[in-house]
Design an enzyme around this catalytic site. Sequence first.
Site, mmCIF file in Angstrom:
data_model
loop_
_atom_site.group_PDB
_atom_site.id
_atom_site.type_symbol
_atom_site.label_atom_id
_atom_site.label_comp_id
_atom_site.label_asym_id
_atom_site.label_seq_id
_atom_site.Cartn_x
_atom_site.Cartn_y
_atom_site.Cartn_z
ATOM 1 N N GLY A 78 0.769 -1.240 0.000
ATOM 2 C CA GLY A 78 0.000 0.000 0.000
ATOM 3 C C GLY A 78 0.793 1.280 0.000
ATOM 4 N N GLU A 85 4.072 -6.661 1.437
ATOM 5 C CA GLU A 85 3.519 -6.960 0.117
ATOM 6 C C GLU A 85 3.479 -5.708 -0.766
ATOM 7 O OE1 GLU A 85 0.382 -10.342 1.793
ATOM 8 O OE2 GLU A 85 -0.312 -8.282 1.454
ATOM 9 N N PRO A 86 4.616 -5.095 -1.033
ATOM 10 C CA PRO A 86 4.595 -3.886 -1.858
ATOM 11 C C PRO A 86 4.317 -4.218 -3.322
ATOM 12 C CG PRO A 86 6.863 -4.568 -1.506
ATOM 13 C CD PRO A 86 5.995 -5.513 -0.698
ATOM 14 N N TYR A 114 -10.749 5.148 -11.506
ATOM 15 C CA TYR A 114 -10.565 5.832 -10.218
ATOM 16 C C TYR A 114 -10.459 7.347 -10.366
ATOM 17 C CZ TYR A 114 -8.249 1.262 -9.237
ATOM 18 O OH TYR A 114 -7.899 -0.051 -9.127
ATOM 19 N N CYS A 162 -15.235 3.611 -27.873
ATOM 20 C CA CYS A 162 -16.542 4.263 -27.967
ATOM 21 C C CYS A 162 -17.241 4.327 -26.626
ATOM 22 C CB CYS A 162 -17.376 3.547 -29.011
ATOM 23 S SG CYS A 162 -16.586 3.665 -30.617
#
Length: 419
Positions: free
Chosen positions: A239, A273-274, A316, A343
Amino acid sequence: MHDFQYRHGELHCEDVAVSRIAKEVGTPCYVYSHTTLTRHYRAFDGAFRSVPHIVAFAMKANSNLAILRLMAREGSGADIVSGGELYRALQAGIAPAKIVFAGVGKNRQEIRYALENDILMFNVESSAELRAIDEVAAELGRRARVALRINPDIDPMTHPYISTGLKKSKFGISADRALDEYKLASSLKHIEVVGVHKHIGSQLTEVTPFVDALKKVLVLVESLKAHGAHIRYINIGGGLGITYLDEVPPHPQELADAISPLVRDLKCVLIMEPGRVIVGNAGILLTSVLYTKEGESKRFIIVDAAMNDLIRPSLYGAYHEIRPVREVPHAKTVTVDVVGPVCESGDFLAKDRAMPDAKPGDLLAVMSAGAYGFVMASNYNSRPRVPEVLVKEGQIHVIRAREEFADLVRGEVIPDFLR
Ligand SMILES: *Cc1c(COP(=O)(O)O)cnc(C)c1O
């Protein structure tokens, strides 16, 4: 820091002019820097040198085999979220003893596949999953190592779609329920609880949520130990954020300096856990301008890359800097939408962006596209997926070929009754 810099007004990846890549491989394409990838991995790994640790690269951020092999050579493990990712990790030579398996919906085939390959552990997200793992392990005559994924209810202050550690999130087990889950787990014959896990979200730009979440988890570890648990692994998830625009995320060393003292005396292996922080700024999406268009109220730059190649802006509202590959001195700054050929009105790479004006044929670099870029690409609008290129020491290596039209229909069948 990354290795996409201008030299004499030309954007380079390391020593290679990006325009040369466009000429040899065509556009659109993803370009990654070997130097940046290696440096980022080593900076992260090295930051935690004072505590026993495993870096399990979160391969959902970028799962190209060549990138994974590079990580494996650096000593990285993998954080996987599917059977397909396990397949890739094994193909790339990542040691099963460094593979951890997360995700709320592991199916029985995936559980079996992981057990057969003796991965380090499952990060378990529910009691139903614990029971399923126990049953599959029993069939195989094995004991499954698991960590309980704790949801520490900490706000990572990031985009809601990439927040994973809040009460309302589908991920993990709440701290109040964790003890009961542990009791269940320890009653299951084919389960061995070896750790705790948490991952509160992505693109975090402060150390505080990491520390707060870890502290909550450590309180729980104490109570698990008091109930006889032998916790040997503490997994703090991934994270750590990167700079897309003007974010100033902490350096991995700052994270390590805050985290390491909290775990130093626990006789546990720390797992991290990068994903994004290793690969995000190590890649760009290279695209060509097809047309420009004056709309009623807007100017559009129409490029050959689209939302199917890089969906983060559409999904996002993510910001990716867009740079001209050749700097034009005194270029006029204009406000534009950079859009692709798909499209959909949601097909854009940038909206209302002030940037140097571009004309057909110009090359543009969509920066910071190494994480959650190609891996989220689709064939929408029947667009072949673009190639991926790794630059190392002046050489251009195509690490994934451009798809052809034939690839688009592979596996599709016209049934007899339509023949
Ligand atoms: C996505 C994810 C990560 C990686 O997140 P980054 O923000 O890319 O570092 C790590 N662990 C788990 C469980 C994840 O789901």
